[in-house]
Design a protein around this motif. Structure first.
Motif, PDB file in Angstrom:
ATOM      1  N   HIS A  34      10.649  24.008   7.735  1.00 54.42           N
ATOM      2  CA  HIS A  34      11.854  24.496   8.408  1.00 54.42           C
ATOM      3  C   HIS A  34      12.420  23.435   9.356  1.00 54.42           C
ATOM      4  O   HIS A  34      13.626  23.274   9.444  1.00 54.42           O
ATOM      5  N   VAL A  83      20.958  24.134  11.847  1.00 55.52           N
ATOM      6  CA  VAL A  83      22.104  24.750  11.169  1.00 55.52           C
ATOM      7  C   VAL A  83      23.360  24.604  12.018  1.00 55.52           C
ATOM      8  O   VAL A  83      24.431  24.244  11.523  1.00 55.52           O
ATOM      9  N   LEU A  84      23.207  24.865  13.321  1.00 57.68           N
ATOM     10  CA  LEU A  84      24.373  24.781  14.205  1.00 57.68           C
ATOM     11  C   LEU A  84      24.941  23.362  14.224  1.00 57.68           C
ATOM     12  O   LEU A  84      26.150  23.163  14.070  1.00 57.68           O
ATOM     13  N   VAL A 100      22.876  23.147   3.971  1.00 57.86           N
ATOM     14  CA  VAL A 100      21.649  23.935   4.120  1.00 57.86           C
ATOM     15  C   VAL A 100      21.071  24.307   2.759  1.00 57.86           C
ATOM     16  O   VAL A 100      19.866  24.219   2.529  1.00 57.86           O
ATOM     17  N   PHE A 158       9.712  27.138  15.118  1.00 59.51           N
ATOM     18  CA  PHE A 158      10.409  26.689  13.917  1.00 59.51           C
ATOM     19  C   PHE A 158      11.747  27.399  13.709  1.00 59.51           C
ATOM     20  O   PHE A 158      12.691  26.806  13.223  1.00 59.51           O
ATOM     21  N   THR A 159      11.852  28.672  14.131  1.00 59.87           N
ATOM     22  CA  THR A 159      13.153  29.323  13.973  1.00 59.87           C
ATOM     23  C   THR A 159      14.190  28.700  14.899  1.00 59.87           C
ATOM     24  O   THR A 159      15.336  28.495  14.511  1.00 59.87           O
ATOM     25  N   THR A 160      13.750  28.372  16.125  1.00 65.86           N
ATOM     26  CA  THR A 160      14.698  27.788  17.069  1.00 65.86           C
ATOM     27  C   THR A 160      15.192  26.432  16.578  1.00 65.86           C
ATOM     28  O   THR A 160      16.387  26.152  16.585  1.00 65.86           O
ATOM     29  N   VAL A 207       8.424  31.090  17.179  1.00 65.05           N
ATOM     30  CA  VAL A 207       9.456  30.725  18.151  1.00 65.05           C
ATOM     31  C   VAL A 207       9.973  29.322  17.859  1.00 65.05           C
ATOM     32  O   VAL A 207      11.180  29.085  17.782  1.00 65.05           O
ATOM     33  N   PHE A 240      15.195  25.313  13.540  1.00 64.00           N
ATOM     34  CA  PHE A 240      16.009  25.489  12.344  1.00 64.00           C
ATOM     35  C   PHE A 240      17.414  25.949  12.719  1.00 64.00           C
ATOM     36  O   PHE A 240      18.410  25.443  12.200  1.00 64.00           O
ATOM     37  N   ALA A 241      17.499  26.914  13.657  1.00 64.20           N
ATOM     38  CA  ALA A 241      18.808  27.388  14.100  1.00 64.20           C
ATOM     39  C   ALA A 241      19.617  26.243  14.687  1.00 64.20           C
ATOM     40  O   ALA A 241      20.809  26.097  14.418  1.00 64.20           O
ATOM     41  N   GLY A 242      18.935  25.397  15.485  1.00 66.37           N
ATOM     42  CA  GLY A 242      19.615  24.235  16.047  1.00 66.37           C
ATOM     43  C   GLY A 242      20.142  23.318  14.955  1.00 66.37           C
ATOM     44  O   GLY A 242      21.266  22.815  15.032  1.00 66.37           O
TER      45      GLY A 242
END
Lengths: 309, 400
Positions: free
Chosen positions: A44, A107-108, A122, A99-101, A97, A103-105
């Protein structure tokens, strides 16, 4: 058939096999250490790594991408460890916490950056583009000895071959300490092995494999190959060396069968277009694992008889 | 007025308002139900479930088109995703219970294989007539742009129902999450409660697909719960603090994404929650890093002060620079290291305290009291004045 096979299918299959083996090898150790989901986390966080590398370098050349992704993987592992210790949080939650954060960063950043001129999105990161890694210069098996044609091989093949080689050599070199720290950490510590460093080195090796494989085949295969072939192999035998051999066999089988199914399977069902090779390879590895769960000789825990299930 | 302010005050149109409210309700439900998962140490099971929704979405689309309907019907797609996520969850449980593989391997296997198969189905759908416009990829990362009113209503109602379910089920779920054995002894059906908890998480995951997307929905389940843990030690408040953090993130994230173009909803919601997490990790008074650091420094200072005073009482030279600085700044020693009057008093008190403890430990076999001797706790805070007077008599007798 021969010429067409060499041109269109040989290199993707080779890349798929090498990527699968590169991930399955460290996957065996991660599985036995109950860290199987590290592969998931790494795959991720590769996304923000390559996006940052693109923002810094301005190109999607392989070297900055690999460096960025590798750095992101190492940073993520360090962050997970830090959050686990500082916040006294359970490992799974800390991993979730981080890897999702990240990954979200990623994508943004990707959405806010103008990447219209380059091939970076993506979906490509998730699914890879194994089907597109063809060898146009080849016109038959003879091309394997033709330097001019060999020069036209997709560069991903060379990179994944090197990464796979590195992983194989590292595993071979550090086999004994790796096995010792995996199975009996206390004993490994008493004979003076640097347990923490070996654990971290394993994660870094996994990251190298993940990043190189990701470059060629996308993150689905990476996660699937870290877990499914070693898990299926674990159900076949009690001996770790044999398990590693089984996992390599399963990884190879998944890659070849998966690619063939993705390319030719739809034709058998009367459809015309190929389906995602990466997805199909992951699916095949899952089918192998399912069969192993149902029929493999060592599928149960020790002491659990056939009747008690 | 800036668009962000407009969005935050719900003035950006009917649909954006509905999405923001839906995202907030979703966040509350996810935060509250996620806290049970985190307490039960099964946080990443929800990740497997979330990824396992993808083949369900694809199959539902194919079935709906095959039946001659509109493949994009949100309710139908969500029903399909719920079924395949449920199957994924059952497989994780079955593999963990029936094979020698650990839960982490089961989670990873289900996650990657279901997701891979889902991607295969998506490529199949793309080749179907009209499938290219299906936009099923939006389920990966969520998308609220161009959301239909009916979809927004589905999400808002689903979120509200999930919050209600958390409220109804909070007692048994808290018991099971904290102490399974105790819950069983009270007659709580642990298996059923676990199932309901998973069902709730499943519902949240499915509702969240459209807004946050299946890759990131797990963040909305984990991050608020972990963040809330920094602020409380009580389970009842943990659930609702977690819900509030989730709701705030959902609302603020969707408002920001409505206000600016090119800002995807799901990632912004997750990053907002992550920012709250980092702030809590650092500054939460109870378990935050800064708080812990300050407590550690205070503890260090007390050790140095005590040891320094005892050294003064024994007229031993002090070499440790930290101790010297500390005693000097409190006016207990002069610059040349000789004790001031106040320093001599404090040193005498420290020695008396040590003596009293010495006696207390020989007289009282009660370790609950004497076990608190750590060279720092003043004896007055453990024993009554009468008892201390008794110790002093014993000391006096011993010296004569």
């Amino acid at each position: 058939m021969g010429a067409e096979f060499v041109q269109l299918s040989l290199t993707p299959i080779l890349i798929g096999v090498l990527a699968s083996i590169a991930c399955a090898l460290p996957g065996n150790f991660l599985l036995m250490r109950r860290q199987a989901l590290i592969g998931d986390a790494i795959s991720h966080v590769v996304l923000p790594g390559i996006v940052l590398a693109f923002l810094v370098s301005g190109t999607i050349a392989a070297v900055p991408m690999l460096l960025g992704a590798g750095a992101a993987a190492v940073i993520a592992v360090a962050l997970i460890e830090a959050i686990k210790r500082l916040g006294r949080i359970e490992a799974g939650a800390a991993m979730g916490v981080v890897f999702t954060t990240l990954f979200a960063g990623g994508v943004l950043m990707l959405e806010r950056t103008d990447t219209s001129g380059v091939h970076l999105d993506v979906e490509h990161a998730l699914m890879g583009s194994l089907e597109s890694l063809i060898w146009l210069e080849a016109d038959g098996w003879a091309s394997l000895t033709d330097p001019a044609a060999l020069a036209g091989l997709p560069p991903e093949l060379g990179r994944i071959a090197i990464a796979c080689l590195i992983v194989v050599v590292l595993t071979w070199l550090f086999w004994r300490p790796l096995v010792l720290t995996t199975f009996d950490e206390g004993f490994a510590r008493t004979i003076g092995l640097p347990v923490a460093a070996i654990g971290f080195g394993l994660v870094v090796a996994a990251a190298v494999a993940a990043v190189a494989a990701f470059d060629a085949v996308g993150s689905i295969i990476v996660i699937a190959m870290f877990i499914c072939p070693p898990a299926a192999a674990r159900l076949m035998t009690d001996r770790f060396g044999v398990q590693v051999a089984w996992s390599i066999a399963f990884a190879t089988l998944s890659a070849i069968v998966g690619y063939v199914f993705a390319g030719y399977g739809p034709l058998w069902f009367g459809l015309y277009d190929a389906v995602s090779a990466a997805g199909m390879i992951a699916t095949v590895s899952g089918v192998i694992l399912a069969l192993a769960c149902l029929f493999a000789p060592r599928r149960r825990r020790l002491g659990e008889g056939r009747g008690s299930a | 007025m800036t668009p962000l302010f407009q969005a935050l005050t719900l003035q950006l149109g009917y649909n954006a308002t509905l999405v923001a409210i839906g995202a907030m309700l979703l966040g509350v439900a996810a935060g509250a139900s996620g806290s049970f998962m985190v307490l039960r140490k099964r946080a990443l099971v929800s990740d497997a479930m979330a990824h396992a929704t993808l083949p369900g979405v694809g199959l539902a689309f194919i079935v709906m088109v095959a039946l001659g309907g509109d493949g994009r019907n949100l309710a139908g797609l969500l029903a399909g995703s719920a079924i395949s996520a449920g199957i994924g969850l059952l497989i994780v449980d079955w593999m963990t219970a029936r094979t020698r593989l650990g839960e982490d391997a089961a989670i990873g296997a289900v996650l990657s294989v279901f997701f891979g198969f889902g991607i295969v189905l998506l490529t199949v759908i793309q080749t179907m007539s009209g499938g290219r416009q299906a936009g099923l990829e939006s389920f990966l990362l969520g998308s609220t742009a161009g959301m239909l009113l009916a979809d927004a209503l589905t999400i808002a109602v689903g979120g509200a129902l999930s919050v209600a379910a958390v409220w109804i089920l909070r007692r048994p779920m808290t018991l099971v999450a904290f102490d399974e054995g105790y819950a069983r002894s009270l007659g709580v059906n642990v298996r059923l409660t676990d199932l309901m908890m998973m069902g709730l998480v499943l519902a949240v995951t499915v509702i969240g697909l459209k807004i946050v997307g299946l890759i990131l929905i797990v963040a909305l389940l984990i991050v608020p719960a972990v963040t809330a843990r920094f602020w409380t030690e009580r389970s009842a408040s943990l659930i609702w603090i977690s819900g509030a953090i989730g709701g705030l993130s959902g609302f603020a994230g969707s408002a920001m994404s409505a206000a600016y173009a090119d800002v995807p909803t799901g990632p912004v919601i997750v990053l907002f929650a992550a920012a709250l997490f980092v702030l809590s990790l650092l500054f939460a008074p109870l378990r935050g890093v800064v708080g812990a650091l300050i407590r550690h420094r205070r503890f260090q200072a007390r050790v140095h002060r005590r040891q320094g005073l005892l050294a003064l009482a024994r007229s031993e030279p002090i070499h440790d620079p930290v101790t010297l600085r500390l005693l000097r700044s409190e006016g207990l020693i002069r610059a040349d290291g000789v004790a001031t009057e106040a320093g001599q008093d404090a040193a005498a008190r420290a020695v008396r305290d040590e003596w009293r403890w010495e006696v207390a430990r020989t007289r009282h076999k009660d370790t609950a009291l004497t076990g608190r001797y750590d060279g720092l706790t003043p004896i007055e805070s453990v024993f009554t004045p009468d008892e201390i007077a008794g110790f002093d008599r014993l000391i006096a007798e011993g010296q004569t």
